[in-house]
Design a protein around this motif. Structure first.
Motif, PDB file in Angstrom:
ATOM      1  N   ASN A  75       0.839  -1.198   0.000  1.00 32.45           N
ATOM      2  CA  ASN A  75       0.000   0.000   0.000  1.00 32.45           C
ATOM      3  C   ASN A  75       0.871   1.244   0.000  1.00 32.45           C
ATOM      4  OD1 ASN A  75      -1.871  -2.110   0.812  1.00 32.45           O
ATOM      5  ND2 ASN A  75      -3.251  -0.463   1.446  1.00 32.45           N
ATOM      6  N   PHE A  76       0.610   2.142  -0.941  1.00 33.48           N
ATOM      7  CA  PHE A  76       1.330   3.416  -0.950  1.00 33.48           C
ATOM      8  C   PHE A  76       0.579   4.408  -0.062  1.00 33.48           C
ATOM      9  CE2 PHE A  76       2.056   7.689  -2.786  1.00 33.48           C
ATOM     10  CZ  PHE A  76       3.411   7.791  -2.471  1.00 33.48           C
ATOM     11  N   ILE A  77       1.313   5.058   0.813  1.00 28.67           N
ATOM     12  CA  ILE A  77       0.709   5.989   1.766  1.00 28.67           C
ATOM     13  C   ILE A  77       1.336   7.371   1.605  1.00 28.67           C
ATOM     14  CG2 ILE A  77       0.408   6.530   4.221  1.00 28.67           C
ATOM     15  CD1 ILE A  77       0.588   3.453   4.684  1.00 28.67           C
ATOM     16  N   SER A  78       0.484   8.373   1.451  1.00 27.58           N
ATOM     17  CA  SER A  78       0.928   9.765   1.414  1.00 27.58           C
ATOM     18  C   SER A  78      -0.170  10.608   2.046  1.00 27.58           C
ATOM     19  CB  SER A  78       1.184  10.230  -0.023  1.00 27.58           C
ATOM     20  OG  SER A  78       1.609  11.583  -0.037  1.00 27.58           O
ATOM     21  N   GLY A  95       5.373   6.718   2.019  1.00 25.44           N
ATOM     22  CA  GLY A  95       6.152   5.501   1.859  1.00 25.44           C
ATOM     23  C   GLY A  95       5.286   4.347   1.397  1.00 25.44           C
ATOM     24  N   LEU A  96       5.915   3.226   1.219  1.00 27.46           N
ATOM     25  CA  LEU A  96       5.248   2.020   0.725  1.00 27.46           C
ATOM     26  C   LEU A  96       5.209   0.993   1.850  1.00 27.46           C
ATOM     27  CD1 LEU A  96       4.084   1.149  -2.048  1.00 27.46           C
ATOM     28  CD2 LEU A  96       6.245  -0.038  -2.451  1.00 27.46           C
ATOM     29  N   ALA A  97       3.994   0.658   2.283  1.00 30.11           N
ATOM     30  CA  ALA A  97       3.832  -0.304   3.366  1.00 30.11           C
ATOM     31  C   ALA A  97       3.648  -1.696   2.788  1.00 30.11           C
ATOM     32  CB  ALA A  97       2.620   0.063   4.223  1.00 30.11           C
ATOM     33  N   GLY A  98       4.391  -2.649   3.340  1.00 31.99           N
ATOM     34  CA  GLY A  98       4.280  -4.021   2.865  1.00 31.99           C
ATOM     35  C   GLY A  98       5.584  -4.764   3.062  1.00 31.99           C
ATOM     36  N   THR A  99       5.493  -6.062   3.088  1.00 30.73           N
ATOM     37  CA  THR A  99       6.685  -6.886   3.275  1.00 30.73           C
ATOM     38  C   THR A  99       7.657  -6.697   2.122  1.00 30.73           C
ATOM     39  OG1 THR A  99       5.338  -8.525   4.429  1.00 30.73           O
ATOM     40  CG2 THR A  99       7.508  -9.231   3.673  1.00 30.73           C
ATOM     41  N   VAL A 158       7.182   3.411   5.197  1.00 26.99           N
ATOM     42  CA  VAL A 158       6.474   4.635   5.578  1.00 26.99           C
ATOM     43  C   VAL A 158       7.272   5.387   6.639  1.00 26.99           C
ATOM     44  CG1 VAL A 158       4.333   5.580   6.511  1.00 26.99           C
ATOM     45  CG2 VAL A 158       4.267   3.554   5.038  1.00 26.99           C
ATOM     46  N   ARG A 159       7.469   6.658   6.426  1.00 28.15           N
ATOM     47  CA  ARG A 159       8.240   7.503   7.338  1.00 28.15           C
ATOM     48  C   ARG A 159       7.505   8.828   7.545  1.00 28.15           C
ATOM     49  NH1 ARG A 159      10.006   7.523   2.300  1.00 28.15           N
ATOM     50  NH2 ARG A 159      10.469   9.503   1.261  1.00 28.15           N
ATOM     51  N   GLU A 199       0.390  -3.088  10.467  1.00 32.74           N
ATOM     52  CA  GLU A 199      -0.315  -2.211  11.407  1.00 32.74           C
ATOM     53  C   GLU A 199      -0.479  -0.809  10.836  1.00 32.74           C
ATOM     54  OE1 GLU A 199       0.018  -0.757  16.097  1.00 32.74           O
ATOM     55  OE2 GLU A 199       1.536  -2.098  15.229  1.00 32.74           O
ATOM     56  N   ILE A 200       0.554  -0.296  10.155  1.00 35.07           N
ATOM     57  CA  ILE A 200       0.477   1.027   9.532  1.00 35.07           C
ATOM     58  C   ILE A 200      -0.598   1.045   8.452  1.00 35.07           C
ATOM     59  CG2 ILE A 200       1.699   2.625   7.996  1.00 35.07           C
ATOM     60  CD1 ILE A 200       2.509   3.024  10.822  1.00 35.07           C
ATOM     61  N   THR A 201      -0.595   0.029   7.595  1.00 38.43           N
ATOM     62  CA  THR A 201      -1.591  -0.051   6.521  1.00 38.43           C
ATOM     63  C   THR A 201      -3.004  -0.079   7.089  1.00 38.43           C
ATOM     64  OG1 THR A 201      -0.047  -1.250   5.106  1.00 38.43           O
ATOM     65  CG2 THR A 201      -2.376  -1.396   4.546  1.00 38.43           C
ATOM     66  N   LYS A 202      -3.214  -0.854   8.130  1.00 37.15           N
ATOM     67  CA  LYS A 202      -4.529  -0.965   8.769  1.00 37.15           C
ATOM     68  C   LYS A 202      -4.967   0.380   9.339  1.00 37.15           C
ATOM     69  CE  LYS A 202      -6.953  -3.968  12.098  1.00 37.15           C
ATOM     70  NZ  LYS A 202      -7.417  -2.997  13.087  1.00 37.15           N
ATOM     71  N   ALA A 203      -4.028   1.088   9.970  1.00 35.37           N
ATOM     72  CA  ALA A 203      -4.357   2.383  10.573  1.00 35.37           C
ATOM     73  C   ALA A 203      -4.753   3.404   9.506  1.00 35.37           C
ATOM     74  CB  ALA A 203      -3.172   2.898  11.381  1.00 35.37           C
ATOM     75  N   VAL A 204      -3.996   3.459   8.418  1.00 36.18           N
ATOM     76  CA  VAL A 204      -4.291   4.422   7.359  1.00 36.18           C
ATOM     77  C   VAL A 204      -5.634   4.111   6.711  1.00 36.18           C
ATOM     78  CG1 VAL A 204      -3.552   5.272   5.108  1.00 36.18           C
ATOM     79  CG2 VAL A 204      -1.884   4.974   6.922  1.00 36.18           C
TER      80      VAL A 204
END
Length: 282
Positions: A183-186, A214-218, A224-225, A267-272
């Protein structure tokens, strides 16, 4: 010695001869000649003391309420403080957020300092979103937040800036999409706004914000920063709303990094995904 000249006003008295005589009080005076305090007198004094304390409490509450009311009414209609401490840049005005929307972006801001700050905060959120990394989303955002002539000029330059090479460095494909399983997060999160200048139909507003990108994922090479920046907008009143005529960014101010351990990608992906954003208003 008679019972009237022993010098005591009452109680038992033992004579030197060992005889005990009891004398009853002959008046309402005590042994020292002072008048006795009746229960009624004590009750009256206690009542007066209680009433005094209650009056003082009521006066203190009224004074505190008067102070808070003054603080609320010291602002002008445009959000600029009339009096009181000069440094109140992050204090909310209490005015309700705008109800209008231009697509997914708030619109219909008031032609006031408060309205200009609200517009700047919401435009920073839109310009910092992941939609800017996709051509269709970017082409919707630019005319919604910039003046018509600036939006037309930026369209080509922004398309060039979000080039396939740039997107690839972020782990995205040429269309701005994240690879499968990631998942890309911005996201831009305004911390506060400040009016630098305000005139008739123009305003300069700075937005201090933190951001997630950032990009969340294995296996992500760009996790993500957070980032801290200040985005300054030159706004112009155009078509009944505030629009961006020019903008600049600079790094910081950034606080000291906390001791909170970084969360995992999942956890970051779930939160976003679960925590939505806001419509920002002063």
């Amino acid at each position: 010695m008679s019972s009237d000249d022993d010098g005591y006003g009452g109680g038992d008295y033992t004579s030197p001869t060992g005889q005990t005589r009891t004398r009853l009080p002959d008046s309402e005076s005590d042994a020292y000649g002072s008048g006795r305090r009746s229960r009624a007198g004590l009750s009256s004094r206690n009542l007066i003391a209680v009433v005094g304390v209650v009056v003082l409490l009521i006066a203190a509450i009224a004074f505190a309420n008067r102070g808070s009311t003054s603080a609320r009414t010291d602002d002008t209609a445009d959000g600029a403080p009339k009096s009181g401490p000069a440094a109140r840049p992050t204090a909310p005005t209490g005015t309700a957020p705008v109800e209008g929307k231009n697509g997914t972006i708030a619109s219909g801001f008031a032609k006031t300092q408060q309205g200009a700050q609200s517009a700047a905060a919401n435009y920073a959120v839109a310009l910092g979103s992941e939609r800017m990394f996709r051509t269709a989303g970017r082409h919707e955002i630019l005319p919604a937040v910039y003046t018509p002539d600036v939006a037309a000029e930026l369209k080509a330059s922004q398309d060039k800036a979000y080039s396939p090479a740039f997107l690839k460095r972020l782990g995205l494909d040429a269309a701005g999409n994240a690879p499968k399983g990631k998942n890309f997060i911005s996201r831009t999160i305004p911390v506060g706004t400040k009016v630098e200048k305000f005139g008739d139909g123009t305003a300069k507003v700075s937005v201090w914000y933190t951001a997630l990108i950032g990009l969340a994922g294995t296996g992500s090479t760009d996790p993500v920063r957070t980032d801290w920046k200040t985005w300054t907008f030159d706004l112009a009143w155009t078509g009944g709303d505030w629009k961006i005529a020019a903008d600049t960014q600079k790094t910081g101010p950034a606080p000291v990094t906390g001791d909170v351990p970084a969360s995992g990608a999942e956890e970051i992906t779930k939160a976003v995904d679960e925590f939505g954003g806001f419509t920002y208003a002063r």
